[in-house]
Write a protein that holds these residues in place. Structure first.
Motif, PDB file in Angstrom:
ATOM      1  N   VAL A  10       0.350  -8.052 -17.273  1.00 26.46           N
ATOM      2  CA  VAL A  10       0.188  -9.485 -17.522  1.00 26.46           C
ATOM      3  C   VAL A  10      -0.592 -10.105 -16.370  1.00 26.46           C
ATOM      4  O   VAL A  10      -0.228  -9.970 -15.215  1.00 26.46           O
ATOM      5  N   TYR A  11      -1.668 -10.789 -16.687  1.00 26.43           N
ATOM      6  CA  TYR A  11      -2.515 -11.412 -15.678  1.00 26.43           C
ATOM      7  C   TYR A  11      -2.016 -12.814 -15.384  1.00 26.43           C
ATOM      8  O   TYR A  11      -1.678 -13.555 -16.287  1.00 26.43           O
ATOM      9  N   PHE A  52      -9.071   3.902  -6.245  1.00 32.19           N
ATOM     10  CA  PHE A  52      -8.856   2.471  -6.019  1.00 32.19           C
ATOM     11  C   PHE A  52      -8.754   1.758  -7.360  1.00 32.19           C
ATOM     12  O   PHE A  52      -9.629   1.912  -8.210  1.00 32.19           O
ATOM     13  N   ARG A  53      -7.691   0.967  -7.536  1.00 31.42           N
ATOM     14  CA  ARG A  53      -7.494   0.264  -8.806  1.00 31.42           C
ATOM     15  C   ARG A  53      -7.123  -1.194  -8.568  1.00 31.42           C
ATOM     16  O   ARG A  53      -6.358  -1.511  -7.668  1.00 31.42           O
ATOM     17  N   ALA A  54      -7.645  -2.053  -9.413  1.00 33.27           N
ATOM     18  CA  ALA A  54      -7.264  -3.459  -9.433  1.00 33.27           C
ATOM     19  C   ALA A  54      -6.129  -3.600 -10.436  1.00 33.27           C
ATOM     20  O   ALA A  54      -6.225  -3.109 -11.565  1.00 33.27           O
ATOM     21  N   VAL A  55      -5.042  -4.219 -10.019  1.00 33.01           N
ATOM     22  CA  VAL A  55      -3.881  -4.400 -10.895  1.00 33.01           C
ATOM     23  C   VAL A  55      -3.272  -5.777 -10.673  1.00 33.01           C
ATOM     24  O   VAL A  55      -3.520  -6.430  -9.661  1.00 33.01           O
ATOM     25  N   ASN A  56      -2.471  -6.198 -11.619  1.00 31.85           N
ATOM     26  CA  ASN A  56      -1.688  -7.417 -11.484  1.00 31.85           C
ATOM     27  C   ASN A  56      -0.342  -7.027 -10.885  1.00 31.85           C
ATOM     28  O   ASN A  56       0.348  -6.170 -11.441  1.00 31.85           O
ATOM     29  N   CYS A  57       0.030  -7.608  -9.767  1.00 31.95           N
ATOM     30  CA  CYS A  57       1.265  -7.229  -9.076  1.00 31.95           C
ATOM     31  C   CYS A  57       2.362  -8.265  -9.273  1.00 31.95           C
ATOM     32  O   CYS A  57       2.120  -9.462  -9.154  1.00 31.95           O
ATOM     33  N   GLU A  58       3.558  -7.780  -9.532  1.00 33.41           N
ATOM     34  CA  GLU A  58       4.717  -8.661  -9.622  1.00 33.41           C
ATOM     35  C   GLU A  58       5.271  -8.949  -8.234  1.00 33.41           C
ATOM     36  O   GLU A  58       5.707 -10.047  -7.954  1.00 33.41           O
ATOM     37  N   ALA A  59       5.251  -7.953  -7.375  1.00 31.43           N
ATOM     38  CA  ALA A  59       5.761  -8.112  -6.009  1.00 31.43           C
ATOM     39  C   ALA A  59       4.806  -8.989  -5.206  1.00 31.43           C
ATOM     40  O   ALA A  59       3.625  -9.114  -5.540  1.00 31.43           O
ATOM     41  N   ASN A  60       5.299  -9.573  -4.148  1.00 30.70           N
ATOM     42  CA  ASN A  60       4.482 -10.436  -3.293  1.00 30.70           C
ATOM     43  C   ASN A  60       3.756  -9.579  -2.253  1.00 30.70           C
ATOM     44  O   ASN A  60       4.074  -9.610  -1.071  1.00 30.70           O
ATOM     45  N   ARG A  69      -1.449   8.921  -6.204  1.00 31.43           N
ATOM     46  CA  ARG A  69      -2.047   8.064  -7.230  1.00 31.43           C
ATOM     47  C   ARG A  69      -3.196   7.233  -6.688  1.00 31.43           C
ATOM     48  O   ARG A  69      -4.125   6.940  -7.415  1.00 31.43           O
ATOM     49  N   GLY A  70      -3.089   6.790  -5.441  1.00 27.44           N
ATOM     50  CA  GLY A  70      -4.184   6.031  -4.863  1.00 27.44           C
ATOM     51  C   GLY A  70      -3.776   4.678  -4.320  1.00 27.44           C
ATOM     52  O   GLY A  70      -2.619   4.447  -3.979  1.00 27.44           O
ATOM     53  N   ILE A  71      -4.761   3.801  -4.262  1.00 30.74           N
ATOM     54  CA  ILE A  71      -4.593   2.479  -3.672  1.00 30.74           C
ATOM     55  C   ILE A  71      -4.748   1.428  -4.758  1.00 30.74           C
ATOM     56  O   ILE A  71      -5.684   1.490  -5.564  1.00 30.74           O
ATOM     57  N   ILE A  72      -3.811   0.489  -4.759  1.00 32.93           N
ATOM     58  CA  ILE A  72      -3.912  -0.647  -5.668  1.00 32.93           C
ATOM     59  C   ILE A  72      -4.292  -1.888  -4.875  1.00 32.93           C
ATOM     60  O   ILE A  72      -3.900  -2.051  -3.723  1.00 32.93           O
ATOM     61  N   VAL A  73      -5.096  -2.739  -5.492  1.00 25.32           N
ATOM     62  CA  VAL A  73      -5.426  -4.053  -4.952  1.00 25.32           C
ATOM     63  C   VAL A  73      -4.894  -5.054  -5.969  1.00 25.32           C
ATOM     64  O   VAL A  73      -5.209  -4.957  -7.168  1.00 25.32           O
ATOM     65  N   CYS A  74      -4.075  -5.965  -5.517  1.00 26.77           N
ATOM     66  CA  CYS A  74      -3.416  -6.922  -6.413  1.00 26.77           C
ATOM     67  C   CYS A  74      -4.340  -8.085  -6.737  1.00 26.77           C
ATOM     68  O   CYS A  74      -4.484  -9.024  -5.948  1.00 26.77           O
ATOM     69  N   MET A  75      -4.937  -8.017  -7.917  1.00 30.49           N
ATOM     70  CA  MET A  75      -5.942  -9.005  -8.304  1.00 30.49           C
ATOM     71  C   MET A  75      -5.388 -10.413  -8.392  1.00 30.49           C
ATOM     72  O   MET A  75      -6.121 -11.383  -8.195  1.00 30.49           O
ATOM     73  N   ASN A  76      -4.094 -10.557  -8.642  1.00 29.37           N
ATOM     74  CA  ASN A  76      -3.497 -11.880  -8.749  1.00 29.37           C
ATOM     75  C   ASN A  76      -3.010 -12.416  -7.398  1.00 29.37           C
ATOM     76  O   ASN A  76      -2.510 -13.539  -7.329  1.00 29.37           O
ATOM     77  N   LYS A  77      -3.213 -11.659  -6.324  1.00 27.10           N
ATOM     78  CA  LYS A  77      -2.765 -12.093  -4.997  1.00 27.10           C
ATOM     79  C   LYS A  77      -3.918 -12.289  -4.023  1.00 27.10           C
ATOM     80  O   LYS A  77      -3.701 -12.697  -2.892  1.00 27.10           O
ATOM     81  N   ILE A  78      -5.119 -11.967  -4.442  1.00 29.59           N
ATOM     82  CA  ILE A  78      -6.279 -12.070  -3.555  1.00 29.59           C
ATOM     83  C   ILE A  78      -7.291 -13.060  -4.117  1.00 29.59           C
ATOM     84  O   ILE A  78      -7.386 -13.244  -5.323  1.00 29.59           O
ATOM     85  N   ASP A  79      -8.017 -13.698  -3.206  1.00 28.27           N
ATOM     86  CA  ASP A  79      -9.036 -14.657  -3.616  1.00 28.27           C
ATOM     87  C   ASP A  79     -10.388 -14.403  -2.972  1.00 28.27           C
ATOM     88  O   ASP A  79     -11.395 -14.840  -3.479  1.00 28.27           O
TER      89      ASP A  79
END
Length: 188
Positions: A10-11, A52-60, A69-79
């Protein structure tokens, strides 16, 4: 380091998937990220772009490294691009630690603390300008305080580390881990 994936499909805010993926690709071209990827390759742990993957993160969190698995970047936490660059550098140091230490156990508070100390120290997370932007105005000793604060915040997410255990672990490994600047010759 998260064992479970702290994200959902969920975005909710921040950047779109396409925007974040573009920012990741741009971040992969920065000197520190290129350097860390080269060092991982030399250590026998090649890192492909699909690491490297862009994902929506629930955690802060802004991102994370997940063993195998690799590295996630939280697309909903970065600007901003700089935030993505920082996440990539920080998490690549975790990946480097995981690669070079055959017995690294992320459930062990001391092991986790060491990697957090190193990643906060070596990635630039605690640079004076970043601290000013976060509202921390201390001039003397800001870097070590920042490293300790950020390492404790990360350790608080480890279900195997109580606050007391995390503090004890961080103090026990501080000198060795703070002074371990590999793969750099010295702290950048």
């Amino acid at each position: 380091m998260e064992e479970e994936e702290p994200f959902s499909s969920v975005y909710s805010a921040g950047k779109t998937l396409k925007q974040c993926e573009s920012m990741i690709q741009k971040g992969l071209q920065t000197p520190i990220v290129r350097f860390l990827r080269e060092r991982l390759e030399e250590a026998g742990c090649p890192v492909a772009n699909n690491f490297f993957r862009a994902v929506n993160c629930e955690a802060n969190i802004s991102g994370g490294y997940i063993r195998g698995r690799g590295i996630i970047v939280c697309m909903n936490k970065i600007d901003q691009q700089d935030e993505v660059n920082q996440v990539l550098a920080h998490e690549l140091i975790h990946a480097y630690d995981d690669c070079r230490a055959a017995n690294l156990d992320w459930t062990n508070c001391a092991h986790h603390a060491c990697s957090e100390i190193r990643s906060n120290h070596l990635s630039g997370d605690c640079h004076y300008k970043r601290e000013l932007l976060r509202g921390y105005l201390k001039i003397r000793g800001h870097e070590q305080e920042c490293i300790r604060r950020r390492a404790m915040a990360s350790l608080s997410g480890n279900p195997n580390c109580s606050e007391a255990a995390a503090k004890d672990a961080m103090e026990a490994v501080w000198d060795v881990c703070y002074n371990d600047t590999q793969p750099f010759d010295r702290a950048p």
